[in-house]
Write a protein that holds these residues in place. Structure first.
Motif, PDB file in Angstrom:
ATOM      1  N   GLY A  99       0.807  -1.211   0.000  1.00  0.00           N
ATOM      2  CA  GLY A  99       0.000   0.000   0.000  1.00  0.00           C
ATOM      3  C   GLY A  99       0.839   1.259   0.000  1.00  0.00           C
ATOM      4  N   ILE A 100       0.171   2.354   0.279  1.00  0.00           N
ATOM      5  CA  ILE A 100       0.827   3.657   0.408  1.00  0.00           C
ATOM      6  C   ILE A 100      -0.060   4.505   1.301  1.00  0.00           C
ATOM      7  N   ASP A 101       0.516   5.411   2.064  1.00  0.00           N
ATOM      8  CA  ASP A 101      -0.266   6.247   2.972  1.00  0.00           C
ATOM      9  C   ASP A 101       0.159   7.696   2.814  1.00  0.00           C
ATOM     10  N   LEU A 102      -0.671   8.462   2.115  1.00  0.00           N
ATOM     11  CA  LEU A 102      -0.391   9.878   1.899  1.00  0.00           C
ATOM     12  C   LEU A 102      -0.984  10.761   2.991  1.00  0.00           C
ATOM     13  N   SER A 103      -1.617  10.146   3.980  1.00  0.00           N
ATOM     14  CA  SER A 103      -2.333  10.933   4.981  1.00  0.00           C
ATOM     15  C   SER A 103      -1.605  11.034   6.315  1.00  0.00           C
ATOM     16  N   VAL A 104      -0.363  10.526   6.409  1.00  0.00           N
ATOM     17  CA  VAL A 104       0.305  10.485   7.720  1.00  0.00           C
ATOM     18  C   VAL A 104       0.497  11.880   8.308  1.00  0.00           C
ATOM     19  N   GLY A 105       0.851  12.862   7.496  1.00  0.00           N
ATOM     20  CA  GLY A 105       1.019  14.218   8.015  1.00  0.00           C
ATOM     21  C   GLY A 105      -0.287  14.774   8.548  1.00  0.00           C
ATOM     22  N   ALA A 106      -1.379  14.517   7.828  1.00  0.00           N
ATOM     23  CA  ALA A 106      -2.695  14.999   8.269  1.00  0.00           C
ATOM     24  C   ALA A 106      -3.157  14.262   9.521  1.00  0.00           C
ATOM     25  N   ILE A 107      -2.834  12.968   9.625  1.00  0.00           N
ATOM     26  CA  ILE A 107      -3.198  12.216  10.835  1.00  0.00           C
ATOM     27  C   ILE A 107      -2.475  12.785  12.046  1.00  0.00           C
ATOM     28  N   ILE A 108      -1.201  13.124  11.879  1.00  0.00           N
ATOM     29  CA  ILE A 108      -0.448  13.753  12.970  1.00  0.00           C
ATOM     30  C   ILE A 108      -1.111  15.062  13.370  1.00  0.00           C
ATOM     31  N   LEU A 159      -5.205   9.935  -0.077  1.00  0.00           N
ATOM     32  CA  LEU A 159      -5.194  11.327  -0.544  1.00  0.00           C
ATOM     33  C   LEU A 159      -6.446  12.049  -0.062  1.00  0.00           C
ATOM     34  N   ALA A 160      -7.602  11.372  -0.172  1.00  0.00           N
ATOM     35  CA  ALA A 160      -8.848  11.964   0.327  1.00  0.00           C
ATOM     36  C   ALA A 160      -8.785  12.176   1.831  1.00  0.00           C
ATOM     37  N   ALA A 165      -8.702  15.136   6.781  1.00  0.00           N
ATOM     38  CA  ALA A 165      -8.143  15.241   8.133  1.00  0.00           C
ATOM     39  C   ALA A 165      -7.577  16.635   8.397  1.00  0.00           C
ATOM     40  N   ARG A 166      -6.920  17.211   7.398  1.00  0.00           N
ATOM     41  CA  ARG A 166      -6.418  18.586   7.564  1.00  0.00           C
ATOM     42  C   ARG A 166      -7.582  19.547   7.785  1.00  0.00           C
ATOM     43  N   GLY A 167      -8.659  19.338   7.012  1.00  0.00           N
ATOM     44  CA  GLY A 167      -9.824  20.207   7.171  1.00  0.00           C
ATOM     45  C   GLY A 167     -10.457  20.070   8.542  1.00  0.00           C
ATOM     46  N   LEU A 168     -10.570  18.824   9.028  1.00  0.00           N
ATOM     47  CA  LEU A 168     -11.155  18.607  10.348  1.00  0.00           C
ATOM     48  C   LEU A 168     -10.258  19.187  11.439  1.00  0.00           C
ATOM     49  N   ALA A 169      -8.942  19.075  11.270  1.00  0.00           N
ATOM     50  CA  ALA A 169      -8.017  19.651  12.241  1.00  0.00           C
ATOM     51  C   ALA A 169      -8.162  21.171  12.296  1.00  0.00           C
TER      52      ALA A 169
END
Length: 358
Positions: A99-108, A159-160, A165-169
């Motif tokens: 897989g790949i995870d483009l959301s790690v920065g947003a999860i942080i 990506l979504a 996640a950035r928006g919710l943060a």
């Protein structure tokens, strides 16, 4: 008539003797073959680190001549690499699993912001740490569920999630920086144990746990199998969908830990924190030997990849060079690493020993 008893008896056959192998040849063979490929790559990354240090000595000899500065600078590099190193461990598992995870920065970001709200801080240190980890794991589970059961491509799903996640943060924080008033959390970045920064110790613990999980457990073997051939793994009895969910949950767990580490360093959290961490984590995993197609990778190699990028950042900082040039160098390293993966030879000796075709 010839007397048979007078015939000379044949000498008894001696046991076969293994051919002697010279010490030089045996020493040369230990770096050959596919089994030693990760070792060769790690040695190559160590060589890159040595080259970077030599460049630093050549460009700023007055700094490297001070032993105290060198010691402090080493800990500075390790501290800067700590949070992204923890994230890279989770990213390495995801990539090995295909897989790949483009959301790690947003999860942080969302984990950091959620754990520093006034209501969360009222529950104390445990409440903040628990919130950051739970938020990271839950978001990771959502990623895994969308990919495994929603049949979304990992690139699109994460990506979504990165955008959402950035928006919710930003919504939770009101687009404001949230200051951490918890002295225990804030002191993590400045605490040292036996002279070693706490952040570096956390990184070491996560790397050690990741290495054991990948190399000494059924979970690790299943991760390699799922990434190498999902259909073969399914036929072997592995629940590929559930295992994929667990891989993204593991990535979210690492992001939750990193969120606490970054919050401690900045004594605050905001929606823009950990920007582009996903690219740094993917790049570090790749140059550490993790295949983008999945099925192969090492935790130690990924750690060396993180240290290479952290050392480059430090080298540019002490020489007062611009961030733009630094990013161009990083981009070149990523491209070179991928090209090496695509057109690599099994070993340097095979390349040099290949006979020319007539």
């Amino acid at each position: 008539m010839t007397d048979q008893s007078t015939k000379p008896s044949l000498p008894a056959q001696s046991p076969p003797v293994a051919p002697a192998v010279s010490k030089d040849k045996s020493r040369a063979n230990w770096l050959k073959g596919d089994g030693a490929e990760s070792l060769r790559r790690n040695l190559g990354l160590v060589g890159v680190l040595v080259i970077l240090v030599i460049i630093g000595i050549a460009t700023r000899p007055e700094l490297y001549g001070d032993a105290t500065w060198v010691k402090n600078n080493v800990f500075t590099i390790l501290t800067q690499a700590s949070a992204i190193g923890v994230v890279t461990v989770g990213m390495t598992f995801v990539i090995i699993g295909g897989g790949i995870d483009l959301s790690v920065g947003a999860i942080i970001a969302i984990a950091g912001v959620w754990s520093t709200t006034l209501s969360t801080q009222s529950y104390g240190t445990f409440g903040m740490i628990f919130t950051a980890i739970v938020v990271g794991v839950v978001v990771g589970l959502v990623n895994g569920a969308l990919i495994s059961y929603g049949r979304l491509v990992p690139f699109i799903a994460t990506l979504a999630m990165m955008v959402a996640a950035r928006g919710l943060a930003a919504q939770i924080s009101g687009k404001q920086t949230q200051v951490s008033a918890n002295s225990t959390i804030n002191s993590i970045a400045s605490t040292k144990i036996l002279g070693i920064p706490m952040l570096v110790i956390i990184l070491a613990v996560v790397v050690a746990a990741g290495w054991v999980l990948l190399n000494r457990t059924t979970f690790g073997r299943r991760t390699v199998a799922v990434g190498g051939n999902p259909e073969a793994a399914r036929l072997a009895g592995i629940n590929v969908r559930w295992h994929t969910v667990l891989l993204y949950a593991l990535s979210g767990l690492c992001c939750g830990i990193a969120a606490i580490m970054l919050t401690s360093q900045a004594t605050s959290a905001q929606a823009a924190m950990a920007n582009l961490y996903e690219l740094d984590a993917i790049a570090a995993a790749i140059i550490g030997g993790t295949l983008l197609s999945g099925g192969r990778g090492t935790i130690i190699g990924a750690l060396f990849g993180v240290l290479v990028f952290s050392t480059i950042t430090n080298l540019f900082a002490i020489n007062n060079l611009s961030t733009e040039v630094q990013n161009m160098v990083k981009g070149g390293i990523i491209v070179a690493a991928v090209l090496i993966q695509q057109f690599r030879y099994r070993s340097l000796t095979q390349l040099l020993g290949r006979k020319p075709t007539s």
